[in-house]
Scaffold this motif. Structure first.
Motif, PDB file in Angstrom:
ATOM      1  N   LYS A   1      15.893  -3.780   8.130  1.00 57.79           N
ATOM      2  CA  LYS A   1      15.861  -4.971   8.976  1.00 57.79           C
ATOM      3  C   LYS A   1      15.177  -6.078   8.197  1.00 57.79           C
ATOM      4  N   GLU A   2      15.800  -7.252   8.141  1.00 64.56           N
ATOM      5  CA  GLU A   2      15.232  -8.369   7.383  1.00 64.56           C
ATOM      6  C   GLU A   2      14.114  -9.019   8.199  1.00 64.56           C
TER       7      GLU A   2
ATOM      8  N   GLY B   1      25.861 -18.834  -2.291  1.00 66.37           N
ATOM      9  CA  GLY B   1      25.230 -17.589  -2.684  1.00 66.37           C
ATOM     10  C   GLY B   1      26.222 -16.439  -2.662  1.00 66.37           C
ATOM     11  N   GLN B   2      25.794 -15.319  -3.245  1.00 70.55           N
ATOM     12  CA  GLN B   2      26.635 -14.132  -3.253  1.00 70.55           C
ATOM     13  C   GLN B   2      25.905 -12.990  -2.548  1.00 70.55           C
TER      14      GLN B   2
ATOM     15  N   THR C   1      26.317  -1.499   1.608  1.00 78.86           N
ATOM     16  CA  THR C   1      25.543  -2.721   1.832  1.00 78.86           C
ATOM     17  C   THR C   1      25.495  -3.095   3.304  1.00 78.86           C
ATOM     18  N   LYS C   2      26.650  -3.126   3.948  1.00 78.99           N
ATOM     19  CA  LYS C   2      26.691  -3.509   5.364  1.00 78.99           C
ATOM     20  C   LYS C   2      26.102  -2.425   6.253  1.00 78.99           C
ATOM     21  N   ALA C   3      26.418  -1.184   5.969  1.00 78.63           N
ATOM     22  CA  ALA C   3      25.921  -0.081   6.795  1.00 78.63           C
ATOM     23  C   ALA C   3      24.398   0.002   6.757  1.00 78.63           C
ATOM     24  N   ALA C   4      23.802  -0.392   5.621  1.00 73.64           N
ATOM     25  CA  ALA C   4      22.347  -0.326   5.482  1.00 73.64           C
ATOM     26  C   ALA C   4      21.646  -1.564   6.022  1.00 73.64           C
TER      27      ALA C   4
ATOM     28  N   THR D   1      24.210 -10.062   3.275  1.00 75.39           N
ATOM     29  CA  THR D   1      24.018 -11.467   3.649  1.00 75.39           C
ATOM     30  C   THR D   1      24.601 -12.349   2.562  1.00 75.39           C
ATOM     31  N   THR D   2      25.141 -13.484   2.953  1.00 77.53           N
ATOM     32  CA  THR D   2      25.635 -14.461   1.981  1.00 77.53           C
ATOM     33  C   THR D   2      24.634 -15.598   1.806  1.00 77.53           C
TER      34      THR D   2
END
Length: 572
Positions: free
Chosen positions: A296-297, A229-230, A247-250, A254-255
């Protein structure tokens, strides 16, 4: 997307096959006399008479590049601010033949307001580059003109609307030129600072080339699990015409995902836009907005990451909508054939239940491979119905499974008290078409108070389907203009009460698959002559409360100012 290696990788039980055979048999048989409500609305294919001459270039080749079968985006948006919906269609290209690639051209069609459209692509200075996939639109610089973002297999592009009928490519200066294989996208003001941020879904990593898939006789497009995945990309709007990759800060990096469908919606009604990503053969992602644009996922905890059997599906398209009018956004996700599409009912408290079976969606969708989907009230009765665009991913699917076809008919599912019933076969020539459909968008192209449909088809002509008969019921269309909030009002929650029924809508860009619907919010009112009450919670936190709005018109509501415009529906 699934594909052909090892007999398509599907371990199907005998009962599933029996169900499909029985379903197909019923579909081919003579239908009983439909209720009058089914036949009252007919979707007419007006593509040719409207002047939409576009044919998608998929560049299909013996090399079986995945993007060939996944592309063909399209959207409704009013690019010239004349109050009439225009059409943008994304062309593909070719990775195998430069001559074919040179023929690809995206198209912008201006609504002439008389049922026809004019190709204004050249005047708009929208140049085709790379292999086009999808699109979304939003006013990222709050200048009052809706801008356009294009996803590609290659460098994406952001076109600024100049306000004079033309666009300028500002991709490089804005900093949004992702080069991963991109699919769906959506704008949203995730941090509620007054400007639109941008989320872009990415599919699989093809940097090391594409594998050979199929069997010893036939090559086929590969399953997504052949590749890694990307990570998706989230761009935060800096408010000065530029974006920063946050992307990371928010909390969105995820890969693990293989993203296809994207939709924003405030599923827990806390005033912050949340994000759902439909993934292909890996668990879906639901990101809860924790405030100030961090996420948060929670997909697995919420019950939307996988189907009721605990297995991930081949998630393609998706949409949020309150189908049962309980004041909470529910979620639909389209999947592969023999999986059924999923409907997740919002139970509140951050939880969803898979109600695919109890709502009839399992029977209606089992034998189809779905892409675009949209909640919309096509008959103006105050209940959200469903439309689904279908088409296989394998152009030689019949080689791997008998009775499977590349081209498929699309579905119109009428909401009857919370259960869905396929009425497409009795709803006009538009739903009799059998094509390889991908994107799907809803909008009122003729301003008559009912919702029409745009369907894109891979390697084929697009379809513009006019709703004839939906306007027999009353309706209200609401256009928002933000002042402190973003200009499009994206992220606003509308709550309308009429005739004792309350409906909610969230203003959103993107959604479905590679596409976007009308930003104006449509409410079917049935026999009601007015909306008794309309509450609008703006992204800024402001509330506008309006009373006794007469039906059958497009009303403009400006933040903090109330109704600032009203245009009666055409023919009313």
């Amino acid at each position: 997307m699934r594909s052909a290696p090892v007999r398509l990788g599907l371990a199907l039980c005998l009962s599933c096959l029996t169900a499909v055979i029985g379903l197909q048999g019923r579909q081919r048989g003579t239908a009983g006399s439909p209720p009058a409500a089914d036949a009252a609305v007919q979707f007419e294919d007006i593509t040719q008479q409207a002047g939409l001459t576009f044919r998608h270039t998929n560049g299909a080749s013996a090399d079986k590049h995945i993007v060939e079968t996944m592309s063909s985006g399209g959207l409704f948006f009013d690019y010239d601010n004349d109050g009439w919906l225009d059409v943008f269609l994304v062309d593909g290209g070719s990775l195998a033949d430069p001559k074919v690639a040179a023929t690809a051209r995206d198209r912008l069609y201006r609504n002439r307001r008389d049922g026809t459209f004019e190709d204004v692509t050249a005047a708009a200075r929208l140049t085709h580059q790379g292999f086009g996939v999808g699109a979304c639109a939003g006013d990222f610089d709050n200048d009052g003109w809706t801008d356009l973002y294009l996803t590609r297999d290659g460098a994406n592009a952001l076109y600024k609307n100049n306000g004079n009928g033309s666009f300028t490519d500002v991709t490089q200066t804005a900093g949004v030129a992702s080069t991963r294989m991109s699919t769906s996208c959506a704008f949203a003001d995730v941090d509620k600072d007054g400007d639109l941020d941008l989320f872009v879904a990415h599919y699989v990593d093809l940097s090391k080339g594409e594998s050979y898939c199929g069997d010893n006789r036939v090559r086929a497009y590969c399953r997504p699990d052949v590749y890694r995945g990307q990570p998706n990309t989230f761009y935060r709007n800096n408010g000065d015409g530029t974006f920063t990759d946050a992307t990371k800060a928010a909390g969105l990096y995820t890969t693990a995902g293989k993203g296809l469908g994207v939709v924003f919606g405030d599923y827990d009604d806390d005033g912050w836009p949340d994000l759902f990503v439909a993934n292909d053969l890996v668990p879906n992602l639901l990101y809860h907005n924790e405030g100030r644009g961090t996420f948060k996922e929670v997909g697995l905890l919420a019950g939307v990451a996988v189907a009721s059997d605990g297995r991930p599906r081949a998630g393609m398209g998706t949409d949020f909508g309150d189908y049962d009018n309980d004041g909470r956004l529910d979620l639909v996700v389209t999947n592969f054939e023999l999986e059924t599409h999923n409907l997740f009912r919002n139970l509140g408290d951050g939880l969803f239940a898979d109600v695919t079976t109890t709502t009839g969606l399992n029977v209606a969708t089992l034998s189809y491979l779905g892409f675009g989907t949209v909640f919309f009230d096509y008959d103006n009765d105050g209940d959200l119905d469903l439309a689904i665009a279908n088409g296989h991913v394998l152009d030689n699917t019949e080689h791997f499974r008998a009775n499977s076809t590349y081209a498929q008919r699309n579905l119109l599912l009428r909401n009857d008290g919370g259960r869905f019933r396929d009425v497409g076969r009795t709803s006009g020539r538009g739903f009799a078409l059998v094509k390889v459909s991908r994107a799907l968008a809803a909008g009122d192209i003729d301003n008559d108070g009912d919702l029409d449909l745009l369907v894109t088809n891979n390697g084929q002509t697009a379809d513009l389907l006019r709703n004839d008969g939906g306007s027999r019921g009353a309706a209200l269309m609401v256009k928002l203009v933000g002042k402190q909030s973003n200009r499009n009002g994206v992220g606003a929650r509308l709550r309308l009460t009429a005739g004792g029924k309350t409906q909610i809508r969230d203003v959103k860009t993107g959604s479905s698959y590679l596409s976007q619907s009308d930003l104006r919010q449509h409410f079917g009112l049935g026999r009601s002559t007015q909306a008794d009450r309309l509450e609008i919670r703006w992204p800024s936190g402001k509330m506008d409360v309006l009373q006794n709005i007469a039906a059958n018109a497009i009303v403009t509501v400006t933040e903090g100012e109330g109704v600032t415009g009203r245009v009666a529906f055409a023919g009313r």
